[in-house]
Enzyme design. Structure first.
Site, short mmCIF file in Angstrom:
data_model
loop_
_atom_site.label_atom_id
_atom_site.label_comp_id
_atom_site.label_asym_id
_atom_site.label_seq_id
_atom_site.Cartn_x
_atom_site.Cartn_y
_atom_site.Cartn_z
N GLY A 9 0.76 -1.25 0.00
CA GLY A 9 0.00 0.00 0.00
C GLY A 9 0.79 1.29 0.00
O GLY A 9 0.33 2.31 -0.51
N ASP B 25 -4.71 1.54 10.97
CA ASP B 25 -6.06 1.15 11.40
C ASP B 25 -5.96 0.58 12.82
O ASP B 25 -5.96 1.32 13.79
CB ASP B 25 -6.63 0.17 10.38
N ARG C 135 -5.20 0.39 -6.78
CA ARG C 135 -4.01 1.07 -6.24
C ARG C 135 -3.55 2.20 -7.15
O ARG C 135 -2.88 3.13 -6.71
CB ARG C 135 -2.84 0.09 -6.09
P1 IMP Z 1 -3.72 -2.46 10.70
O1 IMP Z 1 -2.70 -3.52 10.95
O2 IMP Z 1 -5.10 -2.88 11.15
O3 IMP Z 1 -3.34 -1.09 11.23
O4 IMP Z 1 -3.92 -2.38 9.14
C1 IMP Z 1 -3.11 -1.63 8.37
C2 IMP Z 1 -3.11 -2.15 6.94
O5 IMP Z 1 -4.42 -2.54 6.53
C3 IMP Z 1 -2.70 -1.05 6.00
O6 IMP Z 1 -1.34 -1.15 5.70
C4 IMP Z 1 -3.56 -1.27 4.79
O7 IMP Z 1 -2.87 -2.07 3.85
C5 IMP Z 1 -4.77 -2.03 5.27
N1 IMP Z 1 -5.94 -1.13 5.42
C6 IMP Z 1 -6.50 -0.65 6.55
N2 IMP Z 1 -7.55 0.14 6.29
C7 IMP Z 1 -7.68 0.17 4.95
C8 IMP Z 1 -8.58 0.85 4.04
O8 IMP Z 1 -9.51 1.60 4.41
N3 IMP Z 1 -8.36 0.63 2.72
C9 IMP Z 1 -7.36 -0.17 2.23
N4 IMP Z 1 -6.48 -0.79 3.05
C10 IMP Z 1 -6.65 -0.63 4.38
MG MG Z 2 -3.58 -3.44 1.92
#
Ligand code: IMP
Ligand code: MG
Length: 188
Positions: free
Chosen positions: A51, A117, A178
């Site tokens: 991402g 997130d 993307r």
């Molecule tokens: P975390 O480990 O829950 O903080 O997730 C982070 C990863 O989840 C990011 O690097 C993104 O690749 C993916 N992610 C979280 N929210 C979104 C979103 O709204 N759209 C797309 N990818 C997301």
């Molecule tokens: Mg992702």
């Protein structure tokens, strides 16, 4: 095209325009530059794949101190829009057990993420980097969902993300979108 087909075409609604992103990324670059301007060795900038690749490419061009760019593969979503909870981190091919070509010991490390997130991904990555005893590890994320229970935090944040699943500018849904130059939501 028949009306029936047309109804099923996904609709993109912009949340952050190309222009907004451009301005914010430039400002982040300035802040990062100021923060690291006295670094003696190149700043290690680690992009979290996949991402962050678009954001990182734009950001590093606004960082005016020497940098060494590395990437670390991480995934926690699979094809879903909610976090699976398991974070898997891929190592650098050809460098057994390593995530970068060089050791981070005594170096300044900046982790670049697309969106924060739950923070689980970043927590795992920070843990891995800290093992090498770097001088510092900071995070720059383009978007932050600002969850109260987030497991990691970022020093630099581009935008507060709405509570929606965003795509574009590197962000995907099941591997798609993307390449969109702005960030938004897809509705069908
Ligand atoms: P975390 O480990 O829950 O903080 O997730 C982070 C990863 O989840 C990011 O690097 C993104 O690749 C993916 N992610 C979280 N929210 C979104 C979103 O709204 N759209 C797309 N990818 C997301
Ligand atoms: Mg992702």
């Amino acid at each position: 095209m028949s009306v029936a087909t047309h109804r099923h075409l996904p609709v993109f609604k912009t949340r952050f325009s190309t222009r907004m992103i451009e301005e914010r990324v430039r400002a982040l670059g300035r802040e990062v530059t100021t923060h690291y301007r006295r670094c003696e060795e190149p700043l290690i900038v680690v992009g979290i794949l996949t991402g962050s690749f678009v954001f990182l490419a734009d950001l590093v061009r606004h960082i005016h101190v020497p940098v060494q760019v590395e990437f670390m593969g991480a995934s926690s979503y699979g094809n879903e829009t909610t976090s699976s909870g398991d974070v898997s981190i891929t190592r650098l091919r050809g460098f057994p057990g390593r995530w970068a070509r060089t050791n981070a010991t005594g170096r300044h490390v900046l982790v670049v993420e697309d969106i924060l997130d739950t923070g689980r991904t970043l927590q795992e990555i920070q843990r891995l980097i800290e093992k090498e005893d770097p001088s510092s590890v900071e995070v720059c994320t383009l978007l932050n969902k600002h969850r109260e229970d987030a497991l990691a935090e970022a020093k630099w944040v581009g935008f507060r993300a709405p509570d929606e699943f965003l795509v574009g500018y590197g962000l995907d849904h099941a591997g798609q979108y993307r390449n969109l130059p702005s960030i938004g939501v897809i509705s069908t």
